[in-house]
Every structure is written in structure tokens, then in C-alpha cells.
Design an enzyme around this catalytic site. Structure first.
Site, mmCIF file in Angstrom:
data_model
loop_
_atom_site.group_PDB
_atom_site.id
_atom_site.type_symbol
_atom_site.label_atom_id
_atom_site.label_comp_id
_atom_site.label_asym_id
_atom_site.label_seq_id
_atom_site.Cartn_x
_atom_site.Cartn_y
_atom_site.Cartn_z
ATOM 1 N N GLY A 53 0.839 -1.190 0.000
ATOM 2 C CA GLY A 53 0.000 0.000 0.000
ATOM 3 C C GLY A 53 0.872 1.238 0.000
ATOM 4 N N GLN A 58 2.421 10.037 1.431
ATOM 5 C CA GLN A 58 3.758 9.433 1.400
ATOM 6 C C GLN A 58 4.545 9.800 0.149
ATOM 7 O OE1 GLN A 58 2.243 5.256 2.387
ATOM 8 N NE2 GLN A 58 4.278 5.289 3.323
ATOM 9 N N CYS A 100 6.416 0.267 7.237
ATOM 10 C CA CYS A 100 5.912 1.398 6.455
ATOM 11 C C CYS A 100 7.015 1.874 5.516
ATOM 12 C CB CYS A 100 5.511 2.522 7.413
ATOM 13 S SG CYS A 100 4.853 3.967 6.579
ATOM 14 N N LEU A 101 6.647 2.184 4.267
ATOM 15 C CA LEU A 101 7.659 2.619 3.295
ATOM 16 C C LEU A 101 8.290 3.952 3.692
ATOM 17 C CD1 LEU A 101 6.014 1.624 -0.117
ATOM 18 C CD2 LEU A 101 7.578 0.310 1.322
ATOM 19 N N HIS A 142 -4.015 0.824 7.952
ATOM 20 C CA HIS A 142 -2.705 1.486 7.943
ATOM 21 C C HIS A 142 -2.711 2.649 6.937
ATOM 22 C CE1 HIS A 142 1.877 1.264 8.052
ATOM 23 N NE2 HIS A 142 1.650 2.037 7.012
ATOM 24 N N GLU A 143 -3.227 2.387 5.717
ATOM 25 C CA GLU A 143 -3.215 3.422 4.669
ATOM 26 C C GLU A 143 -4.151 4.575 5.023
ATOM 27 O OE1 GLU A 143 -0.865 3.351 2.652
ATOM 28 O OE2 GLU A 143 -0.336 1.287 3.151
ATOM 29 N N HIS A 146 -2.707 7.016 7.362
ATOM 30 C CA HIS A 146 -1.828 7.990 6.688
ATOM 31 C C HIS A 146 -2.615 9.220 6.248
ATOM 32 C CE1 HIS A 146 2.172 6.311 6.350
ATOM 33 N NE2 HIS A 146 1.732 5.160 5.886
#
Ligand code: ZN
Length: 202
Positions: A53, A58, A100-101, A142-143, A146
Site C-alpha cells: 500500500g 507518502q 511502512c515505506l 494502515h493506509e 496515513h
């Protein structure tokens, strides 16, 4: 690279503690060809970074949009772009490890709802209503966090948080030294970039 000079080719995953990660994303009121190109590039970036994701903040877009593919496999045909998502009907809870990226290399257990209902729109404006559970429900939560300026580290227990304090400090030191060296723009420019993208789509 900010404002209107910012094109899909400039998209890159921003790292903690970039301020856009803490800025609540605004509801998207219009979709144009450029936004579709940004979304396609986000899907590519997600696969390049081996993620499941990637949320618009991000990649320095302060908008209610994320891309996801729970398989993480670019050949799955399951990549989706979702806009203006909301979650309801959370049921039971489940603990599992997340990463997380925007915080590469940091992994920690997070408690999430086990099942959720998702309401969102795809990039063509079609409304989506569906229930998700397990890993898929976790990725969605999670997304969507963000999009509210929240990171998974905000959901760690105090003890778990202490364990990761040094790693977070390293991310901070790195971010601020890049900013001093000029590879990350100064704060006023970052704020101007956010304002520009909010005016364009929200
Ligand atoms: Zn993340």
C-alpha cells in the site's frame, strides 16, 4: 520540486519525519488526467518499494487517496486506487507486525480491528462498499491512518515505542541534515507545496 512543476516523474516516497506525513489529507473534489497519472505512478512506486500500500501523503500529495495491492505482486492485476475512503463497523481485534515505506527497516506489532467496512471511490468515481478482514483490513487501516496524518508508530505501546526511539531519532537526524544540505526543501516551501495541491484538487 514543488507546486505545478511537480509531475508524476518527480514522485518519490518521503521519509519520516517529513511534515506532509502529519498533515491531514483533504477530500478530493475533482479528478483530472494529471491526478490519474499521479495515481498510476504511485502504483509503480508501491511495487518498486515492495509495498502492499502507498498513501498520497507518502509521495508528498496531501490528498485523500491511496493505492494498494494486498498481494504485493505487480502481475496480480489487483492494484486499486481508492479515493476519499472511510472505515466503519470495526469488529474484534488482532495484533500483527507492520512496517511502512516511510519508515524503512522499522517493524513493530500493532493492534488493529480484525474486520472493517470500507466506503470509498475508485478513480472513475464509482462508489465502493465492501467488508474486509485479516491482512487486507490491516493494510486498509494502515493506509487510511496515513490520510489522517497518523503513522503506525503512533499506535505502539509505550514500551514498544521506547524500543524504537533510537531508530526514530536516526530518521529525524537524517531528515534534518538532508534539509540543511538542500535535498529536502525548507519548511516554508514544503507548506507552499501542500497549499498548492490542496487548492488544485480539494
Ligand atoms: Zn505506511
Amino acid at each position: 520540486m514543488t507546486g505545478s512543476e511537480f509531475t508524476p516523474e518527480h514522485l518519490a516516497v518521503v521519509m519520516y519525519p517529513h511534515p506532509v506525513l502529519r498533515h491531514p489529507a483533504k477530500t478530493i473534489k475533482r479528478v483530472d488526467a494529471d491526478l490519474k497519472r499521479f495515481a498510476s505512478r504511485m502504483v509503480e512506486l508501491m511495487y518498486e518499494h515492495r509495498g502492499v500500500g502507498l498513501a498520497a501523503p507518502q509521495v508528498n500529495l496531501p490528498l485523500q487517496m491511496f493505492v494498494w495491492d494486498p498481494t504485493g505482486n505487480r502481475d496480480s492485476g489487483q492494484a486499486m486506487v481508492l479515493l476519499n475512503p472511510t472505515i466503519s463497523r470495526p469488529r474484534s481485534s488482532d495484533e500483527a507486525e507492520e512496517g511502512c515505506l516511510s519508515l524503512p527497516g522499522l517493524y513493530a506489532n500493532v493492534i488493529r480491528a480484525k474486520t472493517i467496512h470500507l466506503n470509498a471511490y475508485d478513480i472513475t468515481g464509482r462508489e465502493i462498499n465492501a467488508d474486509f478482514s485479516g491482512f487486507e483490513a490491516r493494510v486498509l487501516q494502515h493506509e487510511i491512518d496515513h490520510l489522517h496524518g497518523m503513522l503506525f508508530i503512533d499506535r505502539l505501546s509505550p514500551q514498544n515505542m521506547r524500543e524504537h526511539e533510537n531508530a526514530l531519532q536516526t530518521f529525524s537526524t537524517d531528515f534534518h541534515s538532508r534539509q540543511r544540505l538542500g535535498s529536502i526543501p525548507p519548511e516554508p516551501e514544503l507548506r507552499e507545496h501542500i497549499r498548492h495541491w490542496e487548492q488544485r484538487y480539494t
